[in-house]
Scaffold this motif. Structure first.
Motif, short mmCIF file in Angstrom:
data_model
loop_
_atom_site.label_atom_id
_atom_site.label_comp_id
_atom_site.label_asym_id
_atom_site.label_seq_id
_atom_site.Cartn_x
_atom_site.Cartn_y
_atom_site.Cartn_z
N VAL A 283 -3.31 18.11 3.45
CA VAL A 283 -4.67 17.15 3.98
C VAL A 283 -5.64 16.93 2.82
O VAL A 283 -5.95 15.66 2.72
N LEU A 284 -5.62 17.84 1.81
CA LEU A 284 -6.79 17.51 0.87
C LEU A 284 -6.47 16.42 -0.04
O LEU A 284 -7.33 15.93 -0.60
N ASN A 285 -5.22 16.30 -0.29
CA ASN A 285 -4.70 15.05 -1.11
C ASN A 285 -5.53 13.68 -0.82
O ASN A 285 -5.38 12.71 -1.40
N ILE A 286 -5.82 13.61 0.43
CA ILE A 286 -6.60 12.45 1.16
C ILE A 286 -7.98 12.14 0.32
O ILE A 286 -8.15 11.07 0.32
N MET B 36 0.70 -1.28 -0.02
CA MET B 36 -0.13 0.23 0.02
C MET B 36 0.70 1.12 0.11
O MET B 36 0.77 2.12 -0.83
N ILE B 37 1.85 1.49 0.77
CA ILE B 37 2.75 2.45 1.09
C ILE B 37 3.24 2.84 -0.20
O ILE B 37 3.56 3.80 -0.88
N GLN B 38 3.94 1.48 -1.18
CA GLN B 38 4.40 1.81 -2.35
C GLN B 38 3.41 2.53 -3.44
O GLN B 38 3.99 3.39 -3.96
N LYS B 39 2.28 2.22 -3.24
CA LYS B 39 1.18 2.88 -3.98
C LYS B 39 1.23 4.45 -3.85
O LYS B 39 1.22 5.17 -4.37
N PHE B 40 1.20 4.64 -2.46
CA PHE B 40 1.31 6.03 -2.12
C PHE B 40 2.48 6.82 -2.42
O PHE B 40 2.38 7.83 -3.06
N LEU B 41 3.58 6.27 -2.45
CA LEU B 41 5.05 6.79 -2.81
C LEU B 41 4.81 7.07 -4.31
O LEU B 41 5.39 8.04 -4.71
N TYR B 42 4.35 6.20 -4.96
CA TYR B 42 4.19 6.14 -6.47
C TYR B 42 3.31 7.52 -6.74
O TYR B 42 3.78 8.36 -7.83
N LEU B 43 1.99 7.68 -5.82
CA LEU B 43 1.40 8.86 -6.27
C LEU B 43 2.09 10.14 -6.09
O LEU B 43 2.26 11.28 -6.61
N GLU B 44 2.93 10.18 -4.80
CA GLU B 44 3.64 11.30 -4.26
C GLU B 44 4.71 11.66 -5.35
O GLU B 44 4.79 12.74 -5.78
N TRP B 45 5.56 10.69 -6.19
CA TRP B 45 6.47 10.95 -6.88
C TRP B 45 5.71 11.45 -8.16
O TRP B 45 6.31 12.42 -8.72
N LYS B 46 4.77 11.22 -8.62
CA LYS B 46 3.95 11.52 -9.69
C LYS B 46 3.44 13.01 -9.53
O LYS B 46 4.01 14.00 -10.40
N ALA B 47 3.05 13.22 -8.45
CA ALA B 47 2.56 14.56 -7.91
C ALA B 47 3.74 15.64 -7.95
O ALA B 47 3.87 16.76 -8.30
N PHE B 48 4.70 15.16 -7.62
CA PHE B 48 6.11 15.87 -7.53
C PHE B 48 6.63 16.21 -8.83
O PHE B 48 6.83 17.38 -9.17
N ILE C 257 -3.93 5.35 5.99
CA ILE C 257 -3.94 6.76 5.42
C ILE C 257 -3.50 7.86 6.19
O ILE C 257 -2.64 8.61 5.65
N VAL C 258 -3.81 7.97 7.54
CA VAL C 258 -3.27 8.96 8.42
C VAL C 258 -1.88 8.96 8.57
O VAL C 258 -0.98 9.59 8.69
N HIS C 259 -1.33 7.43 8.86
CA HIS C 259 -0.03 7.28 9.14
C HIS C 259 0.80 8.06 7.81
O HIS C 259 1.77 8.62 8.21
N PHE C 260 0.15 7.62 6.72
CA PHE C 260 1.09 8.05 5.40
C PHE C 260 1.11 9.67 5.49
O PHE C 260 2.17 10.04 5.08
N SER C 261 -0.10 9.98 5.63
CA SER C 261 -0.02 11.57 5.74
C SER C 261 0.62 12.15 6.58
O SER C 261 1.41 13.39 6.09
N LEU C 262 0.70 11.54 7.96
CA LEU C 262 1.68 12.43 8.97
C LEU C 262 3.00 12.00 8.56
O LEU C 262 3.90 12.66 8.89
N GLY C 263 3.25 10.88 8.13
CA GLY C 263 4.61 10.39 7.80
C GLY C 263 5.29 11.21 6.75
O GLY C 263 6.52 11.48 6.83
N PRO D 226 -10.70 1.10 -0.80
CA PRO D 226 -10.43 -0.15 0.12
C PRO D 226 -8.79 0.03 1.06
O PRO D 226 -8.25 -0.67 0.73
N ILE D 227 -8.96 1.09 1.71
CA ILE D 227 -7.62 1.49 2.38
C ILE D 227 -8.10 1.62 3.73
O ILE D 227 -8.63 2.54 4.18
N LYS D 228 -7.34 1.19 4.67
CA LYS D 228 -7.56 1.17 6.20
C LYS D 228 -7.29 2.61 6.62
O LYS D 228 -6.15 3.54 5.88
N LYS D 229 -8.09 3.48 7.26
CA LYS D 229 -8.15 4.73 7.82
C LYS D 229 -6.69 5.06 8.40
O LYS D 229 -6.04 5.99 8.06
N SER D 230 -6.16 3.89 9.11
CA SER D 230 -5.05 4.34 9.77
C SER D 230 -4.05 4.38 8.82
O SER D 230 -2.97 5.24 9.10
#
Lengths: 231, 489
Positions: free
Chosen positions: B85-88, B1-13, B101-107, B95-99
Motif C-alpha cells: 500500500v505504501l507505494n501509493i 495511465m496504467i502504462q505509467k504505473f506498469l513502467y514504475l512497477e518494472w523499474k521497482a522490480f 490508483i486503487v484499481h491498479f493497486s488491487l489489480g 492528477p490521477i483519479k483515486k479509483s
C-alpha cells in the motif's frame, strides 16, 4: 584542542575533502558553513573515525583518532538519525547512553530535568518509540543525548534543520551556554548562516572540500558570509 | 495511465535490492525456481493417476481436501504475502483519479506469486481431467470456482493486513480441524466436500464463489477508496511504547547494558520476532530425525546433525546476523565509548542463554530415549563452545543492513551470502558430524559423542583467545561495515 594535519579524503580519484592545517582551540565554539557537498559531514565523519582519511590525520586532545579510541570518552556527537536506536523510548535511549558514559539513572534524570523546556513536553513519557517520533523530535533527543556525561567535545551536524522556530531559539541558548564553558569545545555545522553566526565565535566556510574562509565572529561576519555565498 | 504505473512497477522490480545480486546467484535462484515449478507440475499431473491407482476417485478426493488447501493458502498469505500500500503515497498528489490508483493497486496483487503458483497445480490437473474424458465444461467451471476461492483469499488477506495475530488464530483453527479429522471426532470435509462436488457436478454452483469474489473486490475497492488518506488507510501503525528498565540486568555491568538493549531489540521488532519464531521451529526439526519418519535421516551421523540444529536454532538464526542487528545505528555504536569485547560478550551470552533454554525445553526428546537427548546435549555443548564463536566471526564479514521493521528476509538473506561466511559455516555442521563419524566408526557412538563434546569444551576454554581474535577482525572491518550499513535496502 583539535589539530588537523594534511587531511584529505578521496573517492575514486575525486577529492572531496582537503584541509592542510586547521586548529580548533579548547573551549572554542566552532561553526562550519558551506553548500551541499562542501565536505562538512565528511569532515565530522573523519573526526569521529567513521571513515578513513586518504592522507593525514586528526588529533583530538592529543589522541590521533584513527589509531586510538581513547577520544571516545570525552567526545559526544549527533550527525543524523542513524545515531538513534529506533526501537527504544527516549528515556531508555538516554539511560543507555548514560550507561555507556558512566552516568547512573539519577545523573541522567537530573540532566533531562534541566532541558524539560527544550523537550516542550513532546519527548518524555509519551509512549512512543524513537522511530515513531517526528524528525524534529528525534533531533531533540539526539542533541540532548550528546550532553550526557559532561563531554569536552560536542559535534552537531545540522542541529537546526527540522526544528521549529521556538526550539531553534532554545537550541541556540543551549549551544551558547556550552560555548561559554571554557572546558567545552562545540562544533556545529549548518546551512543557516545567521544561526551559525549567532552561536559561534569562529566560523569556517568550506567549498568543494576546501577551507575558503576562516573568520572570528564579529558584527560584520554575517554580511561577509552572505556576500560570499550570494553568487 | 496504467502504462505509467506498469513502467514504475518494472523499474521497482529490476532495481530492487534482492535482484541486484551477482550473476551466479541469479542463475542459482533460476534453477531453484525451475525446480519448484517442475515439482508443482509433476504433482498436478501425477496426482490424478496416483489417486486412480489407489482406487480413489480423483475428483472426489481432491474436492474432499480442497478445504484444507484453501485454508492453508490463506494462512501462508497472512504470514508472507505483503500488501504494497505504501507505494501509493507519492501518487496521491498527482492528477490521477483515486479509483485508478486503487484499481491498479488491487489489480497488481492479482499477478502476485501467491496467486500464480496455484496455476502450476490446477492447470495441469484440469488438463489431465479433460484428457481423461471428464466433461470439459465441468472442469473449466470447477477450475474457475477454485481459482475464485484462492482470489477471495487474496482479497481477504488485503483487508486483514496489519492485523498481527490472525495468522496464529487461523493456524490454530486449521490445526484443531485437522486434529479432529485425524482422530475421527469431527470431519469438516463431510460438510465442505458436497460444496466442491456441486461445483464440479452442476453448472450453477460455480457462480457462488465467483459472485463472492466480485462482491469482495467491490467491497475492498470501496474500503480503500474511502480510506485513501495518509491518516487512514495509508497510515503506518504506531505501537504504544512502554519504558522498561530491566534493572535486574544492571548487576552484569557493561554486558548488562547491551543485554538490556538486545532484549528490547528482539521484543520490539518484527524481523527479530520472526527470527525467534524460526528458531522455535528448529526445536521441532529434530522430530523428523528421531521419529524415523524419513529414511535418509535415520542414521546416527544425521542425528548429531539434528542435535546441533535442535539446540542451536536461535544461535544460528540470530547469531549469523551479528552485528547487522545493530546496523541501523552502527555509527552511534562506533562513536560511543564501547569496548568491542563487552559488545560481543553480550551477544555471546544471549546466544548461550538461548541455547541453554532451548536444550532444557528439548528435554521432551527424552521420550525417544536417553541417547537421543544426550545427542542434543552434546550438540548444545558444541554450539556453546565452537559455534557461538564461529557465528560471531562470520558476522564480521556479513555486511547486510537489516531492516528491523520488516519480517521479510528472516528466511535467509540473499545478500548475506558470501564466500567467507560460507567457509566459516562449514565447521559449524561439518566438524561435529565428522568427529562423530570417526568416533563411532573406530569405537562406539558414545566415543563419538564424547569427541564432539570434548571439542566443544576445548573451544569454551579458549574463549578469551577467540574473542581477542574476533575483536581484531571486527576492528579491521569497521569502515567497510559502516559504509555497507549506510546503504539501505
Amino acid at each position: 584542542m583539535i589539530q588537523v594535519n594534511n587531511l584529505s579524503k578521496t573517492y575514486n580519484g575525486t577529492t572531496v575533502l582537503k584541509i592542510d592545517s586547521l586548529e580548533i582551540k579548547k573551549g572554542e565554539s566552532f561553526g562550519l558553513v558551506g553548500n551541499n557537498g562542501a565536505g562538512k559531514t565528511t569532515f565530522f565523519s573523519l573526526l569521529l573515525d567513521l571513515i578513513q582519511p586518504s592522507t593525514g590525520n586528526i588529533v583530538n586532545h592529543g589522541v590521533q583518532v584513527n589509531t586510538s579510541e581513547s577520544w571516545k570518552p570525552f567526545t559526544a556527537s549527533f550527525l543524523d538519525e542513524s545515531f538513534l536506536i529506533g526501537y527504544l523510548t527516549p528515556e531508555e535511549y538516554f539511560y543507555f547512553i548514560g550507561d555507556l558514559r558512566g552516568q547512573n539513572k539519577a545523573d541522567v534524570d537530573a540532566l533531562l530535568a534541566t532541558h524539560e523546556e527544550f523537550f516542550n513536553g513532546e519527548i518524555l513519557k509519551n509512549k512512543k518509540y524513537l522511530r515513531d517520533l517526528s524528525k524534529g523530535n528525534q533531533k531533540k533527543v539526539g542533541i540532548i543525548a550528546t550532553l550526557i556525561g559532561n563531554p569536552e567535545v560536542i559535534i552537531l551536524d545540522e542541529p537546526f534543520a527540522n526544528l521549529d522556530p521556538t526550539t531553534q531559539f532554545r537550541l541556540k541558548k543551549i549551544i551558547k551556554d556550552l560555548a561559554d564553558n571554557p572546558e567545552i569545545t562545540v562544533l556545529v555545522s549548518s546551512h543557516d548562516l545567521q544561526h551559525t553566526v549567532e552561536v559561534s565565535d569562529r566560523i569556517v566556510a568550506m567549498h568543494k572540500g576546501e577551507v575558503v574562509k576562516d573568520i572570528q565572529t564579529s558584527p560584520e561576519t554575517l554580511k561577509e558570509l552572505e556576500l560570499f555565498f550570494a553568487v | 495511465m496504467i502504462q505509467k504505473f506498469l513502467y514504475l512497477e518494472w523499474k521497482a522490480f529490476i532495481r530492487s535490492a534482492s535482484f541486484a545480486t551477482n550473476l551466479a546467484l541469479k542463475i542459482l535462484m533460476g534453477f531453484v525456481a525451475v525446480y519448484f515449478i517442475l515439482i508443482f507440475l509433476a504433482v498436478g499431473i501425477g496426482v490424478f493417476y496416483i489417486l486412480k491407482k489407489e482406487n480413489m476417485d480423483p475428483v472426489a478426493t481432491v474436492n474432499k481436501f480442497m478445504i484444507y488447501y484453501v485454508l492453508m493458502d490463506l494462512i501462508i498469505r497472512l504470514l508472507l504475502q505483503k500488501i504494497p500500500v505504501l507505494n501509493i503515497r507519492p501518487m496521491l498528489v498527482f492528477p490521477i483519479k483515486k479509483s485508478t490508483i486503487v484499481h491498479f493497486s488491487l489489480g497488481k496483487t492479482i499477478l502476485s506469486f501467491f496467486n500464480l503458483v496455484h496455476g502450476f497445480f490446477l492447470i495441469p490437473f484440469s488438463v489431465v481431467l479433460i484428457i481423461e474424458g471428464y466433461d470439459a465444461l465441468s472442469v473449466v467451471l470447477w477450475f474457475t470456482a477454485v481459482y475464485s476461492l484462492l482470489y477471495i483469499n487474496n482479497f481477504i488477506n488485503i483487508i486483514l493486513s496489519n492485523k498481527d495475530n490472525l495468522f496464529g488464530i487461523f493456524l490454530a483453527i486449521v490445526a484443531i480441524l485437522g486434529g479432529l479429522h485425524y482422530y475421527d471426532y469431527f470431519n469438516i470435509t463431510d460438510y465442505t466436500a458436497p460444496f466442491f462436488d456441486a461445483i464440479f457436478n452442476t453448472y450453477w454452483a460455480f457462480a457462488i464463489p465467483v459472485m463472492a469474489l466480485v462482491g469482495l473486490y467491490v467491497a475492498t475497492f470501496q474500503y480503500f477508496k474511502n480510506n485513501l488518506y495518509l491518516d487512514a488507510g495509508l497510515s503506518s501503525k504506531h505501537d504504544i511504547a512502554k519504558t522498561e528498565d530491566l534493572t535486574w540486568l544492571n548487576q552484569f555491568g557493561t554486558i548488562g547494558t547491551f543485554l538490556k538493549n538486545d532484549i528490547k531489540l528482539i521484543k520490539r521488532n518484527k524481523r527479530s520476532k520472526t527470527t525467534v519464531g524460526l528458531s522455535v521451529m528448529f526445536l521441532f526439526y529434530g522430530l523428523l530425525f528421531f521419529t524415523n519418519s524419513i529414511e535418509a535421516y535415520n542414521n546416527p551421523v544425521m542425528h548429531i546433525f539434528a542435535g546441533i540444529f535442535v539446540s542451536g536454532g536461535f544461535l544460528i538464526t540470530f547469531g549469523q546476523f551479528v552485528p547487522s542487528w545493530d546496523s541501523a545505528y552502527y555509527q552511534l555504536m562506533m562513536t560511543q565509548n564501547i569496548p568491542y569485547k563487552g559488545y560481543l560478550s553480550s551477544k555471546w551470552w544471549l546466544m548461550v542463554i538461548a541455547t541453554l533454554v532451548t536444550t532444557t525445553i528439548a528435554s521432551f526428546y527424552l521420550y525417544f530415549g536417553v541417547q537421543v537427548y544426550l545427542t542434543i546435549v552434546v550438540g548444545a555443548i558444541y554450539n556453546i563452545g565452537i559455534n557461538s564463536h564461529l557465528v560471531l566471526l562470520g558476522g564480521a564479514y556479513t555486511k547486510t543492513p537489516i531492516d528491523l521493521s520488516s519480517g521479510k528476509g528472516a528466511f535467509g538473506d540473499k545478500k548475506a551470502f558470501n564466500v567467507k561466511t560460507m567457509l566459516i559455516s562449514i565447521p559449524q555442521l561439518g566438524l561435529p558430524v565428522l568427529l562423530y563419524w570417526l568416533g563411532s566408526k573406530y569405537g562406539n557412538p558414545t566415543i563419538g559423542l564424547s569427541l564432539v563434546a570434548a571439542v566443544g569444551v576445548i573451544g569454551f576454554a579458549f574463549k578469551d583467545k577467540a574473542f581477542s581474535l574476533i575483536e581484531k577482525i571486527y576492528k579491521a572491518e569497521k569502515y567497510a561495515t559502516i559504509a555497507a550499513y549506510k546503504q539501505k535496502g
